[in-house]
Motif scaffolding. Sequence first.
Motif, PDB file in Angstrom:
ATOM      1  N   GLY A 155       6.625  13.405  -9.514  1.00 17.19           N
ATOM      2  CA  GLY A 155       5.497  13.421  -8.605  1.00 17.19           C
ATOM      3  C   GLY A 155       5.218  12.028  -8.084  1.00 17.19           C
ATOM      4  N   ALA A 156       4.088  11.885  -7.407  1.00 18.31           N
ATOM      5  CA  ALA A 156       3.672  10.586  -6.878  1.00 18.31           C
ATOM      6  C   ALA A 156       2.997   9.776  -7.977  1.00 18.31           C
ATOM      7  CB  ALA A 156       2.708  10.792  -5.715  1.00 18.31           C
ATOM      8  N   ALA A 157       3.143   8.467  -7.908  1.00 18.41           N
ATOM      9  CA  ALA A 157       2.472   7.591  -8.862  1.00 18.41           C
ATOM     10  C   ALA A 157       0.963   7.644  -8.631  1.00 18.41           C
ATOM     11  CB  ALA A 157       2.970   6.155  -8.705  1.00 18.41           C
ATOM     12  N   GLY A 158       0.223   7.687  -9.726  1.00 15.42           N
ATOM     13  CA  GLY A 158      -1.228   7.703  -9.612  1.00 15.42           C
ATOM     14  C   GLY A 158      -1.820   6.318  -9.445  1.00 15.42           C
ATOM     15  N   TRP A 167       0.816  -1.226   0.000  1.00 14.02           N
ATOM     16  CA  TRP A 167       0.000   0.000   0.000  1.00 14.02           C
ATOM     17  C   TRP A 167       0.846   1.271   0.000  1.00 14.02           C
ATOM     18  CZ3 TRP A 167      -4.909  -0.953  -1.043  1.00 14.02           C
ATOM     19  CH2 TRP A 167      -5.404  -2.221  -0.753  1.00 14.02           C
ATOM     20  N   GLN A 168       2.166   1.131  -0.019  1.00 16.31           N
ATOM     21  CA  GLN A 168       3.033   2.308  -0.043  1.00 16.31           C
ATOM     22  C   GLN A 168       3.056   2.916  -1.439  1.00 16.31           C
ATOM     23  OE1 GLN A 168       4.787   4.085   2.382  1.00 16.31           O
ATOM     24  NE2 GLN A 168       4.979   5.445   0.612  1.00 16.31           N
ATOM     25  N   VAL A 169       2.771   4.198  -1.519  1.00 19.77           N
ATOM     26  CA  VAL A 169       2.797   4.906  -2.803  1.00 19.77           C
ATOM     27  C   VAL A 169       4.240   5.102  -3.253  1.00 19.77           C
ATOM     28  CG1 VAL A 169       2.238   7.070  -3.979  1.00 19.77           C
ATOM     29  CG2 VAL A 169       0.605   6.063  -2.368  1.00 19.77           C
ATOM     30  N   SER A 170       4.475   4.886  -4.526  1.00 18.77           N
ATOM     31  CA  SER A 170       5.798   5.133  -5.102  1.00 18.77           C
ATOM     32  C   SER A 170       5.813   6.514  -5.766  1.00 18.77           C
ATOM     33  CB  SER A 170       6.129   4.053  -6.139  1.00 18.77           C
ATOM     34  OG  SER A 170       5.183   4.076  -7.198  1.00 18.77           O
ATOM     35  N   GLY A 171       6.966   6.895  -6.266  1.00 20.91           N
ATOM     36  CA  GLY A 171       7.073   8.188  -6.939  1.00 20.91           C
ATOM     37  C   GLY A 171       8.441   8.364  -7.550  1.00 20.91           C
ATOM     38  N   ALA A 172       8.574   9.366  -8.377  1.00 23.22           N
ATOM     39  CA  ALA A 172       9.865   9.678  -8.994  1.00 23.22           C
ATOM     40  C   ALA A 172       9.989  11.185  -9.122  1.00 23.22           C
ATOM     41  CB  ALA A 172       9.982   9.010 -10.361  1.00 23.22           C
ATOM     42  N   PHE A 173      11.213  11.671  -8.951  1.00 22.64           N
ATOM     43  CA  PHE A 173      11.458  13.109  -8.986  1.00 22.64           C
ATOM     44  C   PHE A 173      12.803  13.395  -9.641  1.00 22.64           C
ATOM     45  CE2 PHE A 173       8.756  12.179  -5.382  1.00 22.64           C
ATOM     46  CZ  PHE A 173       7.756  13.134  -5.464  1.00 22.64           C
ATOM     47  N   GLY A 174      12.908  14.593 -10.214  1.00 21.28           N
ATOM     48  CA  GLY A 174      14.169  15.081 -10.735  1.00 21.28           C
ATOM     49  C   GLY A 174      14.496  16.411 -10.077  1.00 21.28           C
ATOM     50  N   VAL A 175      15.708  16.525  -9.548  1.00 25.07           N
ATOM     51  CA  VAL A 175      16.144  17.731  -8.834  1.00 25.07           C
ATOM     52  C   VAL A 175      17.363  18.292  -9.540  1.00 25.07           C
ATOM     53  CG1 VAL A 175      16.938  18.650  -6.620  1.00 25.07           C
ATOM     54  CG2 VAL A 175      15.269  16.778  -6.673  1.00 25.07           C
ATOM     55  N   ASP A 176      17.375  19.603  -9.801  1.00 25.88           N
ATOM     56  CA  ASP A 176      18.519  20.191 -10.496  1.00 25.88           C
ATOM     57  C   ASP A 176      19.681  20.436  -9.534  1.00 25.88           C
ATOM     58  OD1 ASP A 176      18.041  22.578  -9.101  1.00 25.88           O
ATOM     59  OD2 ASP A 176      17.125  23.598 -10.814  1.00 25.88           O
ATOM     60  N   GLY A 215      17.070  22.660 -16.568  1.00 24.43           N
ATOM     61  CA  GLY A 215      16.768  23.595 -15.492  1.00 24.43           C
ATOM     62  C   GLY A 215      15.402  24.211 -15.591  1.00 24.43           C
ATOM     63  N   VAL A 216      14.560  23.701 -16.465  1.00 26.46           N
ATOM     64  CA  VAL A 216      13.214  24.235 -16.645  1.00 26.46           C
ATOM     65  C   VAL A 216      12.218  23.204 -16.164  1.00 26.46           C
ATOM     66  CG1 VAL A 216      11.538  25.105 -18.288  1.00 26.46           C
ATOM     67  CG2 VAL A 216      13.961  25.569 -18.631  1.00 26.46           C
ATOM     68  N   GLY A 217      11.340  23.594 -15.246  1.00 25.36           N
ATOM     69  CA  GLY A 217      10.385  22.667 -14.661  1.00 25.36           C
ATOM     70  C   GLY A 217       9.396  22.121 -15.662  1.00 25.36           C
ATOM     71  N   ALA A 218       9.001  20.901 -15.460  1.00 24.58           N
ATOM     72  CA  ALA A 218       7.984  20.262 -16.295  1.00 24.58           C
ATOM     73  C   ALA A 218       6.748  20.015 -15.462  1.00 24.58           C
ATOM     74  CB  ALA A 218       8.514  18.938 -16.858  1.00 24.58           C
ATOM     75  N   ALA A 219       5.688  19.592 -16.127  1.00 24.49           N
ATOM     76  CA  ALA A 219       4.457  19.273 -15.418  1.00 24.49           C
ATOM     77  C   ALA A 219       4.672  18.050 -14.533  1.00 24.49           C
ATOM     78  CB  ALA A 219       3.334  19.005 -16.416  1.00 24.49           C
ATOM     79  N   LYS A 220       3.818  17.909 -13.555  1.00 19.88           N
ATOM     80  CA  LYS A 220       3.884  16.732 -12.691  1.00 19.88           C
ATOM     81  C   LYS A 220       3.563  15.492 -13.505  1.00 19.88           C
ATOM     82  CE  LYS A 220       0.845  18.265  -9.776  1.00 19.88           C
ATOM     83  NZ  LYS A 220      -0.042  18.275  -8.589  1.00 19.88           N
ATOM     84  N   LEU A 221       3.933  14.327 -12.958  1.00 14.55           N
ATOM     85  CA  LEU A 221       3.641  13.055 -13.616  1.00 14.55           C
ATOM     86  C   LEU A 221       2.151  12.888 -13.792  1.00 14.55           C
ATOM     87  CD1 LEU A 221       6.073  10.676 -11.694  1.00 14.55           C
ATOM     88  CD2 LEU A 221       6.363  11.550 -13.992  1.00 14.55           C
TER      89      LEU A 221
END
Length: 200
Positions: free
Chosen positions: A173-176, A155-164, A194-200
Amino acid sequence: MSFSQEFSSWFAPKGPPIAQVPVPGTPAPKTPKLTLRPQTPTILAFLRHCGCPFAEKTFLNLRETAQSHQNLDFLAISHSSPQATETWLKSLPQAGSEPSNLRVIVDEELEAYAAWGLGTAGFAHVLSPAGLYGVWALGKAEGIWNRPTESGSRWQVSGAFGVDGEGIVRWGGAAGRADERFDFEEGVRVVESGVGAAKL
């Protein structure tokens, strides 16, 4: 792996209070469990439990991307125990081929998961018909099936992120849903620009 270990993976995880999921353009959360190297763009993958076929696919994709982008850091975060995580890693295809820029961090207490806004999933997230079909489809297409689950929660939510390199979240963002895939190559392109994108 015992029946009780497998059974316990169906209980909801218990961790610290859950923060908001960081959105592109905001500073990356800070926690002693998870530190980012200064001036180094980083791709993070918070995994589902060790044994989950989607966690395996995520890790294999992250490893492949890390091998192709040695100038970035890559972090795979596991909430299974250290021993279960190590056993799982050794069971994966081409075990031991992880490049030096890929680190695996064990966060059994869910400190980092909570700081990055990743809490307990709902029923539809884990057991939706589409998600269950995704298990079969991944196994059929790539031979990636469920492995024994020694610790961790389904039941743990996964996710992925990119940090500059300045410590700003630029992607992710968090997995849907449990079977959601992450495009790590897109994450690399975004953090390097270096330019932000929309969330997952």
